[in-house]
Design a protein around this motif. Structure first.
Motif, mmCIF file in Angstrom:
data_model
loop_
_atom_site.group_PDB
_atom_site.id
_atom_site.type_symbol
_atom_site.label_atom_id
_atom_site.label_comp_id
_atom_site.label_asym_id
_atom_site.label_seq_id
_atom_site.Cartn_x
_atom_site.Cartn_y
_atom_site.Cartn_z
ATOM 1 N N GLN A 152 0.825 -1.205 0.000
ATOM 2 C CA GLN A 152 0.000 0.000 0.000
ATOM 3 C C GLN A 152 0.864 1.261 0.000
ATOM 4 O O GLN A 152 0.545 2.245 -0.681
ATOM 5 C CB GLN A 152 -0.953 0.004 1.204
ATOM 6 N N GLU A 153 1.954 1.248 0.747
ATOM 7 C CA GLU A 153 2.854 2.404 0.798
ATOM 8 C C GLU A 153 3.511 2.650 -0.564
ATOM 9 O O GLU A 153 3.601 3.790 -1.029
ATOM 10 C CB GLU A 153 3.925 2.206 1.879
ATOM 11 N N VAL A 154 3.951 1.589 -1.229
ATOM 12 C CA VAL A 154 4.568 1.729 -2.556
ATOM 13 C C VAL A 154 3.554 2.291 -3.549
ATOM 14 O O VAL A 154 3.849 3.222 -4.305
ATOM 15 C CB VAL A 154 5.136 0.382 -3.051
ATOM 16 N N LEU A 155 2.340 1.756 -3.540
ATOM 17 C CA LEU A 155 1.316 2.225 -4.475
ATOM 18 C C LEU A 155 0.946 3.679 -4.199
ATOM 19 O O LEU A 155 0.747 4.457 -5.132
ATOM 20 C CB LEU A 155 0.082 1.327 -4.404
ATOM 21 N N ARG A 156 0.883 4.070 -2.936
ATOM 22 C CA ARG A 156 0.583 5.458 -2.592
ATOM 23 C C ARG A 156 1.692 6.392 -3.096
ATOM 24 O O ARG A 156 1.419 7.425 -3.706
ATOM 25 C CB ARG A 156 0.407 5.629 -1.077
ATOM 26 N N GLU A 157 2.945 6.002 -2.871
ATOM 27 C CA GLU A 157 4.063 6.836 -3.320
ATOM 28 C C GLU A 157 4.105 6.951 -4.845
ATOM 29 O O GLU A 157 4.384 8.027 -5.381
ATOM 30 C CB GLU A 157 5.396 6.284 -2.801
ATOM 31 N N LEU A 158 3.846 5.846 -5.533
ATOM 32 C CA LEU A 158 3.833 5.892 -6.997
ATOM 33 C C LEU A 158 2.689 6.759 -7.508
ATOM 34 O O LEU A 158 2.866 7.538 -8.451
ATOM 35 C CB LEU A 158 3.748 4.487 -7.580
ATOM 36 N N SER A 159 1.524 6.653 -6.899
ATOM 37 C CA SER A 159 0.388 7.496 -7.299
ATOM 38 C C SER A 159 0.730 8.969 -7.114
ATOM 39 O O SER A 159 0.436 9.795 -7.985
ATOM 40 C CB SER A 159 -0.857 7.141 -6.490
ATOM 41 N N ASP A 160 1.353 9.309 -5.985
ATOM 42 C CA ASP A 160 1.767 10.689 -5.738
ATOM 43 C C ASP A 160 2.765 11.155 -6.792
ATOM 44 O O ASP A 160 2.724 12.296 -7.251
ATOM 45 C CB ASP A 160 2.382 10.836 -4.343
ATOM 46 N N THR A 219 18.999 9.510 -1.080
ATOM 47 C CA THR A 219 19.338 8.113 -0.827
ATOM 48 C C THR A 219 18.270 7.434 0.021
ATOM 49 O O THR A 219 17.985 6.255 -0.152
ATOM 50 C CB THR A 219 20.705 8.019 -0.127
ATOM 51 N N GLY A 220 17.666 8.158 0.940
ATOM 52 C CA GLY A 220 16.655 7.589 1.814
ATOM 53 C C GLY A 220 15.301 7.374 1.159
ATOM 54 O O GLY A 220 14.406 6.787 1.766
ATOM 55 N N ASP A 221 15.129 7.836 -0.066
ATOM 56 C CA ASP A 221 13.865 7.649 -0.780
ATOM 57 C C ASP A 221 13.805 6.202 -1.264
ATOM 58 O O ASP A 221 14.598 5.784 -2.111
ATOM 59 C CB ASP A 221 13.776 8.611 -1.960
ATOM 60 N N LEU A 232 11.917 4.664 -3.212
ATOM 61 C CA LEU A 232 11.576 4.466 -4.624
ATOM 62 C C LEU A 232 12.379 5.396 -5.536
ATOM 63 O O LEU A 232 11.922 5.773 -6.611
ATOM 64 C CB LEU A 232 10.075 4.683 -4.839
ATOM 65 N N ARG A 233 13.569 5.731 -5.120
ATOM 66 C CA ARG A 233 14.362 6.703 -5.882
ATOM 67 C C ARG A 233 14.669 6.229 -7.304
ATOM 68 O O ARG A 233 14.656 7.016 -8.241
ATOM 69 C CB ARG A 233 15.646 7.062 -5.135
ATOM 70 N N TYR A 234 14.933 4.971 -7.485
ATOM 71 C CA TYR A 234 15.251 4.464 -8.824
ATOM 72 C C TYR A 234 13.997 4.391 -9.698
ATOM 73 O O TYR A 234 14.048 4.671 -10.896
ATOM 74 C CB TYR A 234 15.925 3.092 -8.730
ATOM 75 N N GLU A 235 12.883 4.011 -9.097
ATOM 76 C CA GLU A 235 11.634 3.937 -9.846
ATOM 77 C C GLU A 235 11.160 5.331 -10.252
ATOM 78 O O GLU A 235 10.700 5.530 -11.381
ATOM 79 C CB GLU A 235 10.558 3.243 -8.999
ATOM 80 N N LYS A 236 11.301 6.307 -9.362
ATOM 81 C CA LYS A 236 10.896 7.679 -9.677
ATOM 82 C C LYS A 236 11.755 8.253 -10.795
ATOM 83 O O LYS A 236 11.245 8.905 -11.711
ATOM 84 C CB LYS A 236 10.976 8.553 -8.426
ATOM 85 N N GLN A 237 13.052 7.998 -10.735
ATOM 86 C CA GLN A 237 13.945 8.473 -11.798
ATOM 87 C C GLN A 237 13.564 7.825 -13.132
ATOM 88 O O GLN A 237 13.518 8.484 -14.169
ATOM 89 C CB GLN A 237 15.398 8.151 -11.455
ATOM 90 N N MET A 238 13.259 6.540 -13.105
ATOM 91 C CA MET A 238 12.862 5.822 -14.301
ATOM 92 C C MET A 238 11.582 6.411 -14.886
ATOM 93 O O MET A 238 11.477 6.642 -16.091
ATOM 94 C CB MET A 238 12.655 4.343 -13.950
#
Length: 160
Positions: free
Chosen positions: A46-54, A138-140, A142-148
């Motif tokens: 749920q946390e990953v999906l929320r962050e990706l939606s944001d 670095t602490g994010d 989903l940093r690699y997914e967001k960059q992608m």
């Protein structure tokens, strides 16, 4: 005091009129319980999906006023591999830069006034995710997914 409040109200009203309308976004996840790699626990997923939606909302804000980004996420495989830890409720995600690059399968469209301007389905991936600079902290998690996703949006959907 009344004078200051009146000035603040006037400035706020002027900014509201001058600001362009925010672009819309619709994000859906098709069968997220079957995604390749989204975390072991429901709260992690749920946390990953929320962050990706944001993040998709932030990307859609770059679109011209009146356009809507529609994204259906069909699969997600996060960067690295998740390893359970016995002494913690949190698992550790190990990033080794090998064949564990992030990728997502997306179906997307950009619409305006009921017309589809652009659409497609593709696998978005970043095989060189550890070999380039990343603007996210670095602490994010989903940093690699967001960059992608930033790269994909800039290349495929951004206005030129």
């Amino acid at each position: 005091m009344k004078h200051v409040i009146r000035q603040i109200a006037c400035v706020a009203a002027a900014l509201a009129v001058a600001a362009p309308a925010a672009a819309g976004v619709n994000v859906t996840y098709q069968a997220p319980e079957q995604f390749a790699d989204l975390g072991h626990y429901e709260w992690q997923r749920q946390e990953v999906l929320r962050e990706l939606s944001d993040h998709f909302k932030k990307l859609a804000a770059q679109l011209p006023p009146g356009q809507t980004l529609n994204v259906e996420v069909l699969d997600i495989d996060l960067a690295g591999r998740q390893r359970p830890v016995r002494w913690s409720i949190y698992d550790i995600r190990v990033i080794n830069g090998g064949a564990d690059w992030p990728h997502m399968k997306l179906r997307y469209s950009i619409t305006q006034d009921g017309q589809v301007l652009k659409s497609g389905e593709e696998v978005v991936q970043n095989m060189m995710y550890t070999n380039r600079l990343n603007r996210y902290f670095t602490g994010d998690t989903l940093r690699y997914e967001k960059q992608m996703l930033d790269d994909w949006f800039k290349e495929k959907l951004a206005v030129r």
